[in-house]
Design an enzyme around this catalytic site. Structure first.
Site, short mmCIF file in Angstrom:
data_model
loop_
_atom_site.label_atom_id
_atom_site.label_comp_id
_atom_site.label_asym_id
_atom_site.label_seq_id
_atom_site.Cartn_x
_atom_site.Cartn_y
_atom_site.Cartn_z
N ALA A 20 22.01 43.87 80.31
CA ALA A 20 21.15 44.17 79.29
C ALA A 20 20.19 45.18 79.45
CB ALA A 20 20.21 42.94 78.76
N GLY A 41 24.52 41.25 82.23
CA GLY A 41 25.37 41.18 81.08
C GLY A 41 26.82 41.42 81.22
N GLU A 66 28.51 38.77 82.62
CA GLU A 66 28.61 37.78 81.53
C GLU A 66 29.85 38.06 80.60
OE1 GLU A 66 24.39 37.98 80.58
OE2 GLU A 66 24.26 35.76 80.79
N GLU A 121 19.50 38.17 87.02
CA GLU A 121 18.38 38.10 86.16
C GLU A 121 17.18 37.09 86.77
OE1 GLU A 121 21.53 37.39 85.75
OE2 GLU A 121 22.09 38.02 83.58
#
Ligand code: COA
Length: 262
Positions: free
Chosen positions: A64, A113, A116, A136
């Site tokens: 992100a 991300g 992910e 994160e």
């Protein structure tokens, strides 16, 4: 905006390339929205039957866009959840349930991300040079694009927690052992390996492929009894189709099937 994700079509395969190489393909809101839009277009186009997703430059995606979502975080939980978490979760859920196979071709850095997305798509091939992380925790948040949920389902609770709690980088080989990627190949064989995988799926009925994806995706989050009911339902939906009759007739007649996707 349209340059944030590039789309090329090779026969019936759409190749999507995350394209913010100077920002390591960080997933800005606009990039996520663009990706969602392209997935909608691909779903609607019967001529497109599989998706390969890769990144431009040295990253697949570094996750992100931290600068952008930190602005949302500053505006409090409601804005942060709406603008950042829901958007990211919608993307990975859309990919996970997408009715056409999505293959990640992980060319480099796959952090946050980026990791992910790799967890969420149906299949993944990684370059030997790819590096993964669930970093994160180092910026004070739990993963938000499904990363606390899918890795533990793929890899098991303790193996997932080790990566989630340390934030340490891990190799493509380790990602393969965790079940996050299907295979690891030299960098110059990455896209050929993804196309090879796509080609081996495209020999079959696209309709059957979509039913299998639905059964596996929905069944994973259900009890075995519910999962078997889902399997049965997906089978029953195939029974009246041309493709299932054609596949059975072709097998019995010892000829190649000709699918119509209906
Ligand atoms: N969000 C926003 N920008 C990012 C980014 C992210 N997740 N990851 C990298 N970038 C940007 C950097 O700010 C830098 O931009 P700049 O040149 O304008 O300063 C550019 O991409 C290159 O990154 P840089 O950090 O200089 O590369 P590096 O090789 O030194 O480090 C990483 C690579 C992946 C280790 C490092 O970029 C990083 O830690 N990124 C964040 C990873 C992360 O925590 N992701 C999860 C977010 S929830």
């Amino acid at each position: 905006m349209s340059d944030l994700v590039l789309m090329e079509v090779h026969r019936s395969v759409a190749v999507l390339t995350l394209n913010r190489p100077d920002k390591l393909n960080a997933l800005s809101y606009a990039l996520v929205d663009r990706l969602m839009h392209l997935l909608d277009m691909i779903e609607d186009d019967a001529a497109l039957r599989a998706v390969i997703l890769t990144g431009a430059g040295r990253a697949f995606s570094a996750g992100a866009d931290i600068k952008e979502f930190s602005e949302s975080v500053r505006q409090g939980p409601d804005v942060a959840v709406r603008a950042f978490v829901r958007r990211g979760q919608a993307l990975t859920a859309r990919m996970e349930a997408f009715p056409k196979p999505i293959i990640a071709a992980v060319n480099g850095i796959a952090f946050g991300g980026g990791c992910e997305i790799t967890e969420a798509v149906h299949l993944a091939v990684a370059s030997e040079t790819a590096v993964f992380a669930k970093p994160e925790i180092a910026i004070g948040i739990p993963p938000t694009f499904g990363g606390t949920q899918r890795l533990s389902r793929l890899a098991g609770r303790k193996r997932a927690l080790e990566h989630l709690l340390t934030g340490d980088t891990f190799s493509a080989q380790r990602a393969c052992e965790l079940g996050v990627v299907n295979r690891v190949v030299p960098p110059d064989e990455l896209l050929p390996a993804a196309f090879d995988l796509a080609g081996r799926i495209l020999r079959h009925s696209p309709l059957t492929a979509s039913r299998i994806i639905a059964a596996v995706t929905r069944g994973l989050n259900a009890s075995i009894a519910e999962g078997l009911a889902i399997e049965s339902e997906q089978f029953a939906r195939m029974v009246p189709t041309h493709d299932v009759r054609e596949a059975l007739d072709a097998w019995i007649g010892r000829r190649k099937p000709e699918y119509r996707g209906c």
